[in-house]
Each structure stands twice: as C-alpha cells, then as structure tokens.
Design a protein around this motif. Sequence first.
Motif, PDB file in Angstrom:
ATOM      1  N   ARG A 253      57.039  89.984  39.758  1.00 47.48           N
ATOM      2  CA  ARG A 253      56.414  89.366  38.813  1.00 47.48           C
ATOM      3  C   ARG A 253      55.129  88.852  39.047  1.00 47.48           C
ATOM      4  N   LEU A 254      55.046  88.414  40.108  1.00 48.25           N
ATOM      5  CA  LEU A 254      53.583  87.667  40.220  1.00 48.25           C
ATOM      6  C   LEU A 254      52.500  88.906  40.395  1.00 48.25           C
ATOM      7  N   VAL A 255      53.214  90.088  41.266  1.00 44.34           N
ATOM      8  CA  VAL A 255      52.192  91.351  41.323  1.00 44.34           C
ATOM      9  C   VAL A 255      51.724  91.768  39.900  1.00 44.34           C
ATOM     10  N   GLY A 256      52.875  91.806  38.996  1.00 39.83           N
ATOM     11  CA  GLY A 256      52.541  92.226  37.798  1.00 39.83           C
ATOM     12  C   GLY A 256      51.598  91.417  36.734  1.00 39.83           C
TER      13      GLY A 256
ATOM     14  N   VAL B  94      50.773  96.920  28.944  1.00 45.36           N
ATOM     15  CA  VAL B  94      51.348  98.462  29.478  1.00 45.36           C
ATOM     16  C   VAL B  94      51.042  98.337  30.792  1.00 45.36           C
ATOM     17  N   VAL B  95      49.980  97.740  31.409  1.00 49.04           N
ATOM     18  CA  VAL B  95      49.707  97.796  32.865  1.00 49.04           C
ATOM     19  C   VAL B  95      50.441  96.754  33.616  1.00 49.04           C
ATOM     20  N   GLY B  96      50.659  95.747  33.055  1.00 46.04           N
ATOM     21  CA  GLY B  96      51.408  94.754  33.677  1.00 46.04           C
ATOM     22  C   GLY B  96      52.888  94.907  34.052  1.00 46.04           C
ATOM     23  N   MET B  97      53.243  95.822  33.010  1.00 45.50           N
ATOM     24  CA  MET B  97      54.855  96.198  33.025  1.00 45.50           C
ATOM     25  C   MET B  97      54.970  97.278  33.771  1.00 45.50           C
ATOM     26  N   LEU B  98      54.084  98.038  33.828  1.00 48.96           N
ATOM     27  CA  LEU B  98      54.130  99.397  34.951  1.00 48.96           C
ATOM     28  C   LEU B  98      53.697  98.895  36.295  1.00 48.96           C
ATOM     29  N   THR B  99      53.059  98.163  36.526  1.00 49.09           N
ATOM     30  CA  THR B  99      53.027  97.559  37.616  1.00 49.09           C
ATOM     31  C   THR B  99      53.894  96.858  38.299  1.00 49.09           C
ATOM     32  N   PHE B 100      54.756  95.803  37.303  1.00 47.65           N
ATOM     33  CA  PHE B 100      55.961  94.968  37.672  1.00 47.65           C
ATOM     34  C   PHE B 100      56.879  96.246  38.129  1.00 47.65           C
ATOM     35  N   PHE B 101      57.232  97.051  37.250  1.00 44.97           N
ATOM     36  CA  PHE B 101      58.420  98.002  37.491  1.00 44.97           C
ATOM     37  C   PHE B 101      57.965  98.720  38.496  1.00 44.97           C
ATOM     38  N   THR B 102      56.960  99.288  38.956  1.00 47.57           N
ATOM     39  CA  THR B 102      56.593 100.147  40.238  1.00 47.57           C
ATOM     40  C   THR B 102      56.592  99.461  41.216  1.00 47.57           C
ATOM     41  N   TRP B 103      56.083  98.049  41.334  1.00 49.40           N
ATOM     42  CA  TRP B 103      56.204  97.305  42.415  1.00 49.40           C
ATOM     43  C   TRP B 103      57.724  96.870  42.628  1.00 49.40           C
ATOM     44  N   GLN B 104      58.538  96.494  41.978  1.00 51.36           N
ATOM     45  CA  GLN B 104      59.800  96.360  42.089  1.00 51.36           C
ATOM     46  C   GLN B 104      60.625  97.501  42.575  1.00 51.36           C
ATOM     47  N   TRP B 105      60.223  98.830  42.146  1.00 52.87           N
ATOM     48  CA  TRP B 105      60.901  99.928  42.761  1.00 52.87           C
ATOM     49  C   TRP B 105      60.590 100.021  44.116  1.00 52.87           C
ATOM     50  N   ALA B 106      59.382  99.608  44.255  1.00 48.14           N
ATOM     51  CA  ALA B 106      58.787 100.030  45.473  1.00 48.14           C
ATOM     52  C   ALA B 106      59.118  99.224  46.725  1.00 48.14           C
TER      53      ALA B 106
END
Length: 106
Positions: free
Chosen positions: A69-72, A91-103
């Motif tokens: 959440r912090l990264v997003g 869009v960028v915040g949510m994509l970053t959040f989901f990608t980081w959470q997956w990673a």
Amino acid sequence: MEFYLVLGMSLVTFGIRYTVLGASDRIKLPPIVIEALRYIPPAILTAIVVPEVLIPDGNTIEFNYTNARLVGAIAAIAIAYWRKNLLLTIVVGMLTFFTWQWAIGN
C-alpha cells in the motif's frame, strides 16, 4: 428495528444539513473562514488514507518495502504531482499496488 434506526439517522442528518444550507444565504462568512474551509476535504481525505496506508494490519506501522500500500501510494503521489491527471493517478497507483503485492507474495 433496523429500518427505524436508519430512518432516524436519516432524519437527523437531513435536519442538521438542511438547517445549515437553509441559512447559508443569510450568513456572511469572513474571507479567512472561506479560505480555511477549502482545506477541510484534503484534511479529511488525508486522515482516512494515511492510517490505511501506513498501518494496514491496524496494529503496527509498516514503513518498509514489503508494504504494498505504501509503494502504491508513493507511485500515485509521484504521478499526481508529475501529470496532474486523476484517472492516471488511480490506475498507476492501483497497478503498482497489485504488482508489488504479487511480487512480494502477499
């Protein structure tokens, strides 16, 4: 029972807001108060979002790279400052959040 509870809350909320809005054309606020009122929405939004980002489990502050959440949020803030486009920021915040959470595997 719940119906009457919701109805009562609705009437109280409507009554409070209608009283203020009904008298708004008769009340002249000083310019400094009008200026101060502009800061209320960002302050409330900050009060809601910051604890959700920094304390995702509700107990401890997570200020590290594993907090997706912090990264997003950081990505969203950067895009908002750079592009000033609300849809792109979301869009960028949510994509970053989901990608980081997956990673990181959370």
